[in-house]
Design a protein around this motif. Structure first.
Motif: not given
Length: 227
Positions: A182-194, A196-202, A1-9
């Motif tokens: 909206a920026l806070a939600i976007l920052g948290g979502f982007g950090a989650h998908i990538g 990365a640390p959520k607090v820093r991104a937000i 089974m092929k692994e999925k890595h975050l860098v692919e996003r």
């Protein structure tokens, strides 16, 4: 089974986050700056819609041109590699072995690995290990342009909804609050998908959003007072 890595996003995620962030910040700042000059709701809304359309097209064009330039560079490098493989295959083998040796393999093992890689697909091996290219990070201009433009429009729509719904005398704080949420939600979502640390991104996106809106509000207030 092929692994999925975050860098692919990374390819589409960068364009999506940048587009949505620009849409929220630029249109919220535009709306706040115009509203600070005390115009009617219709004028603010018209300026916001015009900014949305212009911004989405600008994002699409900018991403396409930028990523196309990257793609052209990648194609030129690959063409040069193919030419070098044709005229000097032994030199390319030694070069690839040197890359593996510099990464920790013993000289004999590095040469053995290089021979096997060259026998299977030497161009792909050099593209990956010498140029750092792979299907994961290869430039895709159309994907970047479409993603960026769509996400810009979606991000820009949020402050415009606040303009429609908020009382005229509360338009600026309503737009500001909607944009920062909206920026806070976007920052948290982007950090989650990538991954990365959520607090820093937000914190990062909210801080710069505040700076942009405060600056344009002050300019709008000054220009409105003069005009």
């Amino acid at each position: 089974m092929k692994e999925k890595h975050l860098v692919e996003r990374v390819g589409w995620l960068r364009a999506a986050i940048m587009g949505a962030n620009d849409g929220i910040v630029s249109i919220a700042s535009l709306v706040v700056g115009v509203a600070a000059a005390n115009p009617a709701r219709g004028d603010v809304l018209l300026a916001g819609i015009a900014g949305l359309m212009a911004g989405a097209m600008s994002m699409a064009a900018g991403e396409y041109v930028s990523v196309s330039s990257q793609a052209d560079t990648e194609k030129a490098d690959l063409a040069r590699e193919r030419h070098e493989h044709e005229i000097d295959p032994e030199g390319e083998l030694i070069e690839l072995a040197g890359i593996y040796q510099s990464r920790g393999l013993e000289a004999k093992l590095a040469m053995d690995v290089a021979r096997q890689m060259m026998a299977k697909d030497g161009i792909a091996a050099h593209a990956r290990d010498e140029l750092g290219l792979s299907p994961v990070n290869i430039a895709q201009p159309l994907q970047a342009a479409a993603t960026s433009a769509l996400m810009f429009a979606l991000g820009a729509a949020l402050p415009l909804l606040a303009v429609l719904w908020a009382p005229v005398n509360a338009m600026i704080p309503a737009v500001g609050a909607a944009a920062l949420l909206a920026l806070a939600i976007l920052g948290g979502f982007g950090a989650h998908i990538g991954g990365a640390p959520k607090v820093r991104a937000i914190t990062r996106v909210v801080f710069w959003g505040v700076v942009a809106m405060v600056a344009t509000a002050l300019i709008g207030r000054l220009v409105g007072a003069v005009v």
